[in-house]
Design a protein around this motif. Sequence first.
Motif, mmCIF file in Angstrom:
data_model
loop_
_atom_site.group_PDB
_atom_site.id
_atom_site.type_symbol
_atom_site.label_atom_id
_atom_site.label_comp_id
_atom_site.label_asym_id
_atom_site.label_seq_id
_atom_site.Cartn_x
_atom_site.Cartn_y
_atom_site.Cartn_z
ATOM 1 N N ILE A 1 5.687 6.469 -9.113
ATOM 2 C CA ILE A 1 5.213 6.544 -8.269
ATOM 3 C C ILE A 1 4.804 7.730 -7.333
ATOM 4 O O ILE A 1 6.394 8.490 -8.104
ATOM 5 C CB ILE A 1 6.139 5.640 -6.986
ATOM 6 C CG1 ILE A 1 5.632 4.126 -7.824
ATOM 7 C CG2 ILE A 1 5.473 5.757 -5.693
ATOM 8 C CD1 ILE A 1 7.116 3.447 -6.796
ATOM 9 N N ASN B 1 1.041 -1.215 -0.149
ATOM 10 C CA ASN B 1 -0.078 -0.112 0.219
ATOM 11 C C ASN B 1 0.993 1.434 0.077
ATOM 12 O O ASN B 1 0.590 1.888 -0.128
ATOM 13 C CB ASN B 1 -0.811 0.590 0.877
ATOM 14 C CG ASN B 1 -0.407 -0.025 2.715
ATOM 15 O OD1 ASN B 1 0.832 -0.504 2.860
ATOM 16 N ND2 ASN B 1 -0.568 0.607 3.362
ATOM 17 N N ILE B 2 2.281 1.486 0.683
ATOM 18 C CA ILE B 2 3.039 2.305 -0.181
ATOM 19 C C ILE B 2 4.236 1.999 -1.285
ATOM 20 O O ILE B 2 5.865 2.280 -1.270
ATOM 21 C CB ILE B 2 3.840 2.949 1.599
ATOM 22 C CG1 ILE B 2 4.773 1.390 2.202
ATOM 23 C CG2 ILE B 2 2.535 2.802 2.513
ATOM 24 C CD1 ILE B 2 4.998 1.951 2.954
ATOM 25 N N SER B 3 3.538 0.952 -1.871
ATOM 26 C CA SER B 3 4.299 0.250 -3.505
ATOM 27 C C SER B 3 5.622 0.082 -2.634
ATOM 28 O O SER B 3 7.047 0.939 -3.611
ATOM 29 C CB SER B 3 4.187 1.921 -4.680
ATOM 30 O OG SER B 3 3.019 2.400 -4.717
ATOM 31 N N THR C 1 -4.753 10.155 1.833
ATOM 32 C CA THR C 1 -3.287 10.113 2.258
ATOM 33 C C THR C 1 -3.311 11.310 4.017
ATOM 34 O O THR C 1 -2.968 12.413 2.959
ATOM 35 C CB THR C 1 -2.027 9.574 1.732
ATOM 36 O OG1 THR C 1 -1.343 8.726 0.285
ATOM 37 C CG2 THR C 1 -0.657 9.404 2.663
ATOM 38 N N ARG D 1 8.744 4.333 4.420
ATOM 39 C CA ARG D 1 9.608 3.904 3.265
ATOM 40 C C ARG D 1 10.885 3.991 2.656
ATOM 41 O O ARG D 1 11.477 4.369 2.728
ATOM 42 C CB ARG D 1 8.801 4.196 2.547
ATOM 43 C CG ARG D 1 8.698 3.857 0.455
ATOM 44 C CD ARG D 1 7.830 4.599 -0.261
ATOM 45 N NE ARG D 1 7.526 3.691 -1.509
ATOM 46 C CZ ARG D 1 8.494 3.745 -2.480
ATOM 47 N NH1 ARG D 1 9.308 4.628 -2.697
ATOM 48 N NH2 ARG D 1 8.578 2.688 -4.055
ATOM 49 N N ARG E 1 -3.192 5.297 5.232
ATOM 50 C CA ARG E 1 -3.475 5.817 3.936
ATOM 51 C C ARG E 1 -4.696 4.605 3.756
ATOM 52 O O ARG E 1 -5.209 3.234 4.893
ATOM 53 C CB ARG E 1 -1.993 4.923 2.903
ATOM 54 C CG ARG E 1 -2.698 4.978 1.248
ATOM 55 C CD ARG E 1 -1.682 4.695 0.855
ATOM 56 N NE ARG E 1 -0.918 6.106 0.109
ATOM 57 C CZ ARG E 1 0.068 6.514 -0.571
ATOM 58 N NH1 ARG E 1 0.388 5.084 -1.189
ATOM 59 N NH2 ARG E 1 0.382 7.644 -0.527
ATOM 60 N N THR F 1 3.357 9.402 -1.902
ATOM 61 C CA THR F 1 3.988 7.029 -1.956
ATOM 62 C C THR F 1 5.461 7.959 -1.156
ATOM 63 O O THR F 1 5.844 6.947 0.143
ATOM 64 C CB THR F 1 4.013 6.950 -2.921
ATOM 65 O OG1 THR F 1 2.484 7.445 -3.405
ATOM 66 C CG2 THR F 1 3.983 5.689 -2.464
ATOM 67 N N LYS F 2 6.439 7.805 -1.992
ATOM 68 C CA LYS F 2 7.805 8.199 -1.852
ATOM 69 C C LYS F 2 8.169 8.414 -0.792
ATOM 70 O O LYS F 2 9.045 8.831 0.143
ATOM 71 C CB LYS F 2 8.609 8.759 -2.795
ATOM 72 C CG LYS F 2 8.303 7.633 -3.707
ATOM 73 C CD LYS F 2 9.445 7.960 -5.359
ATOM 74 C CE LYS F 2 9.179 9.409 -6.314
ATOM 75 N NZ LYS F 2 9.845 9.759 -7.407
#
Length: 962
Positions: A502, A448-450, A669, A512, A795, A506-507
């Motif tokens: 992406i 879900n956070i790639s 998010t 992450r 998220r 998210t990044k």
Amino acid sequence: MNNEGSCNLGQEDKLNVHLVPHTHDDVGWLKTIDQYYYGDRNDIQHACVQYILDSVIQALVQNPERRFIYVEIAFFWRWWNEQSDDTRNTVKELVNDGRLEFISGGWCMNDEATTHYNSIIDQHSLGAEFLRDQFGECARPKISWQIDPFGHSREVASLFAQMGFDGLFFARLDYQDDEQRNKTKTREMVWKGSDSLGRQSWLFTSVLSNFYDPPDSFCFDEFCSDQPIMDDARLHDYNVPERVQAFIDAAHDQAHGFATNHIMMTMGKDFQYENANMWFQNLDKLIKYVNAQQPNGSDVNVFYSTPSCYLYALNKVGREWTSKTDDFFPLGDTPHGFWTGYFTSRPSLKRYERHANNILQVARQLNALSQINLRSNIFNLSEAMGVVQHHDAISGTEKQHVANDYAQRLSEGVDIAADVINNAYAKLLPNQSKVPMTAPQFLCQYSNISECLPIEGQDRFTLTLWNPTIHSVTHHARVPVTKEYWIRDPMGSIIPAEYLPIPDTTKNIPGRKSSAQNQYIFTILLPALGFSTYYFKVKSGEIIEKKNVTTTRNEACTLENAFVRVEFDDQGNLHQIINLEKRIAVPFTAQGFYWYTSFPGNSSLPEFQASGAYVFRPLTSKTQPVSITRMIICTKTETVQSAMIVFNEWASQEVSLFRGAPTVEVEWTVGPIPIDDDVGKEIVVRYDTDIESASKYYTDANGRQVLERIRDYRPTWNYSVVENVSGNYYPINSRIWIKDGTRQLTILTDRSEGGGSIHDGSIEIMVHRRIICDDSEGVNEPLNETAFGKGLVVRGKHFLILELPANSALIHRVGAQELFMHPIATYALPQISYANYSSAYHQTWSALSESMPLNVHLLTLDQLSAKQFLIRIEHYFELNEDEIYSQAVNVDLQALFKSLGTITNLTELTLAANLPLSQLHRLNWMTNDNESSHVNIPKDASLTDTIVTLNPMQIKTFQVTL
């Protein structure tokens, strides 16, 4: 035995007082479940469950008149595993004699607002299975005991009735409702749990009068300061006459709110009876001396009892009862204290519980279909899920270290269940028995956070998706990558996948670790109850044909497919959604993130009630936008079109429209919520439209039936409005909608959230909370979640559906089920070419050989032993909800087992799977409109025909022998 034969039914001409000794043992709250069991961290709260159970058993043995009830099997199971055979035999005798009675029998006392019906059934079945296996029929619980949850759900009442319970007891209800019921002697009623199911959903319900505490001055626990019964008349402190009269007065006071000459007094509180001898010695004396006053004219008759005996006595009275069809939400315990904040509290835990349940159901299905007999390896996750249903767990009302413990238990359970999934695939994937698995399957928990670290930099890997529903589904896969790949589908064709960056939102999420900058997005059709595998091979030197991708920034943006058009202006404001097929549109006057200021009171008086983990109390009824400006990035490809809207550095949403999809996906998010200004903030997403909703909105109950809500209104009493926002919040487990004559806007959620319609045409859903004050409801800690040294980032997803009201049921019912039972993705790193892989392994497979009716859902598929399986199927449409899909439907169970063998025996069970349905005998009740709760139950337990009929909202549970 635990039946009516062991009950004292009192005397017809007396006020019969049923004393019920009990302890309420939270399965985690201020301390973890381990700390509560062993008595660790008594500096936080003195509580030790193992000593309670030791002490109670000893006290029950000393006097055969004594009774005790126990509820939380999560604790009893631990204690039982440590006992000698002698102790176990003693306990079995107490159970058989009705002196120790298991009430509810679930792994915990589950929350009713934020739980999903699948998990409620599972946690009760887990406890019921243990009790049946260890004690037999004498231990089967007949009463539901929900004395501490913060509001009560109509769907839960329906589920409990289907489990075979005779009645439900609870303690908390709205203070206005409580006053009304006490005046009118309607604390006891027949609760009609479902319009669709009728009498099989009716449940006799009793609201306790003194919370779940003893009467004032009659607490005899070692941590109480009330006087003991001092009965030596030679002593100066002799107090029998005063204590007896005080008790008689308390009994008469309580009787004012009840309709019969029977009342029940709960003799116990949280974690009491560590020294059971203190309690029982004083209760023995109380019974003796109070009853001794009967020859002197007293009408009070007091004796040891249990809730099931009390209920049986009420049933024998033979009176008619009022009925109820709505629910007991929201709960306000004071004019400013609405317990509606916990509908959203700890949103990450609420989502993780849903995800873990998804994996649990898939592990059960794969274990059964592969017949690898690893059910015991699934127990850890089942047990963790059972613990997390507790009313101070998934509710979000526990201390932070306890929330961490719940998450760790789920994580450990998921890891073990993942091994079951891997072992099942090792049997199902090879197309010949002699072909070994080249690489194990594994989950990527941070997708879900790639992030999927094991596949990063790999030259080849596979993605296998399991569809846990019995219908084929369209799924949109997202795979984060550090390289570019060719992707082959199960037929060997290279698929046209979108290769997209992406998003920075998210990044930039704290924690992450992935170095993946891009992701593949592609649409796949998964077979019913089956899998498909996609093979990724790195592109090396080939000429890469770039697909047509258009991107704009801060320009007007329109997303459109064959079904829906979504229009944004150049400021990122949602302008309107249009259903192109039905030619209906909904303009939006506002859509986005807003926040309420949390009331920062000290809770010393009701008017100073603060917002906290339990209570939602905004400082004012007005919201503030999180930002007055926003940025929009619009991206369009053949597969997906999206609008990324960034409100500020801590709030964003990506609105996506996939080719061929009738729903609009909104991935939000939020966090870290800033509190540098010492202001607690409660973040909501608002969808404001021109729909003329006339104060009405609709929310689901535990993912199942839907209830109509009316702003500032309660169906069963004249409601005085004090809090016009939080008093109109309800739990949203899977969906909420508003409608007018021609349009219905439905929003599906991926977890339980609180919300409502505070203004006509508006839907408001709270998604995150960060609060700096405690609400003084017991947890004694502000709801201020952090991670990686910052406020927690959460998220989630909402799915928007615009439909004609008459056509909406199909899409929101199916959509909610597919969201709940989501395909589970596993990855593997095979070190062989695609040609070798495709020749050795199945790349797609389904357990079904024929399509199943669209209004039927497979709720449970669990292998009990080599040839025995537990299966639950349900009709998940309500009566009169849809012209086509609300009809009765036939299902051939053999079709579900075609890959396993032929069904030789089929026994229908109660919903908790602990009794053949033919053996169920529930008490019969009459309502004051002369309706009987009696239901005709088939006499034969075994069925010869594998075709079963399901009516709307019906769940059928079977034990299947192959």
